[in-house]
Design an enzyme around this catalytic site. Structure first.
Site, mmCIF file in Angstrom:
data_model
loop_
_atom_site.group_PDB
_atom_site.id
_atom_site.type_symbol
_atom_site.label_atom_id
_atom_site.label_comp_id
_atom_site.label_asym_id
_atom_site.label_seq_id
_atom_site.Cartn_x
_atom_site.Cartn_y
_atom_site.Cartn_z
ATOM 1 N N LYS A 13 47.972 19.590 38.238
ATOM 2 C CA LYS A 13 49.136 19.989 37.256
ATOM 3 C C LYS A 13 48.949 21.557 37.342
ATOM 4 O O LYS A 13 50.101 22.323 37.372
ATOM 5 C CB LYS A 13 48.501 19.503 35.867
ATOM 6 C CG LYS A 13 48.637 18.168 35.730
ATOM 7 C CD LYS A 13 48.131 17.540 34.074
ATOM 8 C CE LYS A 13 46.864 18.025 33.737
ATOM 9 N NZ LYS A 13 45.885 17.592 34.636
ATOM 10 N N ARG A 88 47.526 15.261 24.877
ATOM 11 C CA ARG A 88 46.544 14.316 25.446
ATOM 12 C C ARG A 88 46.008 13.185 24.636
ATOM 13 O O ARG A 88 45.197 12.706 25.181
ATOM 14 C CB ARG A 88 45.376 15.388 25.762
ATOM 15 C CG ARG A 88 45.180 15.830 27.059
ATOM 16 C CD ARG A 88 43.760 16.749 27.033
ATOM 17 N NE ARG A 88 43.227 16.808 28.165
ATOM 18 C CZ ARG A 88 43.254 17.758 29.260
ATOM 19 N NH1 ARG A 88 44.313 18.669 29.054
ATOM 20 N NH2 ARG A 88 42.499 17.634 30.306
ATOM 21 N N ARG A 127 37.194 22.270 43.823
ATOM 22 C CA ARG A 127 38.264 23.315 43.248
ATOM 23 C C ARG A 127 37.327 24.530 43.062
ATOM 24 O O ARG A 127 36.254 24.794 42.734
ATOM 25 C CB ARG A 127 38.611 22.919 42.123
ATOM 26 C CG ARG A 127 39.353 24.084 41.261
ATOM 27 C CD ARG A 127 40.140 23.796 40.122
ATOM 28 N NE ARG A 127 39.618 22.709 39.272
ATOM 29 C CZ ARG A 127 40.164 22.135 38.483
ATOM 30 N NH1 ARG A 127 41.484 22.093 38.118
ATOM 31 N NH2 ARG A 127 39.491 21.594 37.226
ATOM 32 N N ARG A 160 34.285 25.876 38.086
ATOM 33 C CA ARG A 160 34.409 25.478 36.566
ATOM 34 C C ARG A 160 33.246 24.594 36.197
ATOM 35 O O ARG A 160 32.956 23.835 36.758
ATOM 36 C CB ARG A 160 35.759 24.836 36.120
ATOM 37 C CG ARG A 160 36.885 25.730 35.693
ATOM 38 C CD ARG A 160 38.195 24.764 35.633
ATOM 39 N NE ARG A 160 38.135 23.701 35.021
ATOM 40 C CZ ARG A 160 39.447 23.182 34.501
ATOM 41 N NH1 ARG A 160 40.587 23.481 34.994
ATOM 42 N NH2 ARG A 160 39.243 22.046 33.867
ATOM 43 N N ARG A 171 35.436 12.812 32.028
ATOM 44 C CA ARG A 171 36.983 13.364 31.873
ATOM 45 C C ARG A 171 37.785 12.223 32.423
ATOM 46 O O ARG A 171 38.817 12.081 31.613
ATOM 47 C CB ARG A 171 37.080 14.588 32.573
ATOM 48 C CG ARG A 171 36.383 16.021 32.177
ATOM 49 C CD ARG A 171 36.489 17.123 33.022
ATOM 50 N NE ARG A 171 37.558 17.619 33.279
ATOM 51 C CZ ARG A 171 37.923 18.419 34.260
ATOM 52 N NH1 ARG A 171 36.950 18.691 35.051
ATOM 53 N NH2 ARG A 171 39.198 18.720 34.643
HETATM 54 P P1 AP5 Z 1 44.555 21.578 39.833
HETATM 55 O O1 AP5 Z 1 46.023 21.885 40.146
HETATM 56 O O2 AP5 Z 1 43.518 22.755 39.091
HETATM 57 O O3 AP5 Z 1 44.505 20.065 38.935
HETATM 58 P P2 AP5 Z 1 44.655 20.050 37.298
HETATM 59 O O4 AP5 Z 1 45.603 18.637 37.213
HETATM 60 O O5 AP5 Z 1 45.382 21.138 36.745
HETATM 61 O O6 AP5 Z 1 43.484 19.563 36.950
HETATM 62 P P3 AP5 Z 1 42.588 20.161 35.755
HETATM 63 O O7 AP5 Z 1 40.991 19.926 35.886
HETATM 64 O O8 AP5 Z 1 42.724 21.612 35.280
HETATM 65 O O9 AP5 Z 1 43.016 19.239 34.545
HETATM 66 P P4 AP5 Z 1 42.470 18.821 33.137
HETATM 67 O O10 AP5 Z 1 43.613 18.542 32.353
HETATM 68 O O11 AP5 Z 1 41.147 18.051 33.271
HETATM 69 O O12 AP5 Z 1 41.938 20.339 32.675
HETATM 70 P P5 AP5 Z 1 42.429 21.391 31.562
HETATM 71 O O13 AP5 Z 1 42.030 22.612 32.075
HETATM 72 O O14 AP5 Z 1 43.534 20.914 31.008
HETATM 73 O O15 AP5 Z 1 44.007 20.934 41.005
HETATM 74 C C1 AP5 Z 1 42.590 20.441 41.238
HETATM 75 C C2 AP5 Z 1 42.177 20.633 42.878
HETATM 76 O O16 AP5 Z 1 42.869 19.919 43.780
HETATM 77 C C3 AP5 Z 1 42.367 22.074 43.320
HETATM 78 O O17 AP5 Z 1 41.238 22.485 43.889
HETATM 79 C C4 AP5 Z 1 43.732 22.212 44.176
HETATM 80 O O18 AP5 Z 1 43.482 23.130 45.024
HETATM 81 C C5 AP5 Z 1 43.571 20.903 44.677
HETATM 82 N N1 AP5 Z 1 44.965 20.191 44.927
HETATM 83 C C6 AP5 Z 1 46.048 20.484 44.121
HETATM 84 N N2 AP5 Z 1 47.083 19.645 44.753
HETATM 85 C C7 AP5 Z 1 46.466 19.157 45.808
HETATM 86 C C8 AP5 Z 1 47.126 18.422 46.836
HETATM 87 N N3 AP5 Z 1 48.361 18.011 46.759
HETATM 88 N N4 AP5 Z 1 46.375 18.019 47.873
HETATM 89 C C9 AP5 Z 1 44.908 18.091 47.915
HETATM 90 N N5 AP5 Z 1 44.266 19.010 47.241
HETATM 91 C C10 AP5 Z 1 45.095 19.358 45.968
HETATM 92 O O19 AP5 Z 1 41.512 21.018 30.189
HETATM 93 C C11 AP5 Z 1 39.870 21.180 30.644
HETATM 94 C C12 AP5 Z 1 39.073 20.889 29.233
HETATM 95 O O20 AP5 Z 1 39.773 21.467 28.017
HETATM 96 C C13 AP5 Z 1 39.498 19.184 28.731
HETATM 97 O O21 AP5 Z 1 38.482 18.687 29.544
HETATM 98 C C14 AP5 Z 1 39.343 19.501 27.189
HETATM 99 O O22 AP5 Z 1 37.914 19.631 26.872
HETATM 100 C C15 AP5 Z 1 39.911 20.763 26.869
HETATM 101 N N6 AP5 Z 1 41.393 20.667 26.740
HETATM 102 C C16 AP5 Z 1 42.275 20.975 27.257
HETATM 103 N N7 AP5 Z 1 43.750 20.758 26.960
HETATM 104 C C17 AP5 Z 1 43.391 19.901 25.773
HETATM 105 C C18 AP5 Z 1 44.057 19.229 24.710
HETATM 106 N N8 AP5 Z 1 45.346 19.163 24.894
HETATM 107 N N9 AP5 Z 1 43.366 18.458 23.703
HETATM 108 C C19 AP5 Z 1 42.071 18.396 23.866
HETATM 109 N N10 AP5 Z 1 41.297 19.127 24.522
HETATM 110 C C20 AP5 Z 1 41.753 19.962 25.467
#
Ligand code: AP5
Length: 219
Positions: A13, A88, A127, A160, A171
């Protein structure tokens, strides 16, 4: 355009959001990034959020909904936005729906990035993120030219806290139980579109852009 990016942790994402936001001229709003900035700055929100994030659990809905409510009221988001990581839970989705009805600003599309869980674990454990500009790398799929250094700004690349394998598995469990129901929520409203997020990031970007062009013109 008002877009939601939905998909499990590690679906790509954050990687895709940067290009989509630029192509369609909308701000990229990531609740994860906002929370991590608060953790870094040591705000009371950051202190409260950190214990949930480190455990792989969700931060309480009322905290997140208030945060998004004020962010989407900012001038750059009035004409459109790309939400990454929000909503979410069903209560978050219902709250967003109510806010957007009140502002007469309906969603255009919810783009779901689909990736198998094994691939998610591989992606997240490899990552690395730049402390300076936030650019996302992967040790194997998208490595920096110099180990530990950002190609764009020379910042340090770090892992991270929630990318350790046991937290990643938690997660994913949380995603399945609390976030997957949103697929039905948005499908019922005719807003859900699917993109297979396997293949190179460029291939995924091309598929995502092809879908989004049906809802709005690129800038
Ligand atoms: P990346 O693009 O970073 O993936 P992502 O989908 O953004 O993953 P996140 O871990 O950031 O998502 P998340 O939803 O768990 O975390 P968030 O920060 O929102 O890609 C991942 C890796 O893959 C990278 O190394 C990239 O280079 C590689 N990659 C990408 N595309 C690729 C491809 N096509 N092929 C190969 N490799 C590839 O949330 C973190 C925490 O915050 C949550 O756990 C929660 O505690 C809190 N939080 C955030 N939002 C909320 C909410 N709305 N409600 C409650 N808690 C929340």
């Amino acid at each position: 355009m008002r877009i939601i990016l939905l998909g499990p942790p590690g679906a790509g994402k954050g990687t895709q959001a940067v290009g989509i936001a630029e192509t369609f001229g909308v701000p990229h709003i990531s609740t994860g990034d906002i929370l991590r900035a608060n953790v870094r700055d040591g705000t009371s929100l950051g202190v409260e959020a950190k214990r949930f994030m480190d455990a792989g659990d969700l931060v309480p809905d009322e905290v997140i909904i208030g945060m998004v409510d004020s962010r989407i009221a900012e001038p750059d988001a009035v004409a459109g936005f790309l939400l990454d990581g929000f909503p979410r839970t069903v209560p978050q989705a219902e709250a967003l729906e109510a806010l957007l009805v009140e502002r007469e600003a309906p969603l255009d599309v919810v783009l779901r990035l689909s990736v198998p869980h094994d691939e998610v674990v591989r992606r997240l454990t490899g990552r690395r993120t730049c402390d300076g500009c936030g650019r996302i790398f992967h040790l194997v799929a998208d490595p920096p030219a110099t180990d530990g250094v950002c190609d764009d700004c020379g910042g340090a690349l770090t892992q991270r806290d929630d990318d350790r394998e046991e937290v990643v598995r938690r997660r994913l469990e949380v995603y399945t139980t609390q976030t997957e129901p949103l697929e039905h929520f948005y499908w019922e409203r005719g807003l859900l579109r699917d993109v297979e997020a396997v293949g190179t990031p460029e291939e995924v970007a091309a598929s995502a852009t092809a879908v989004l062009r049906q809802y709005g013109a690129p800038r």
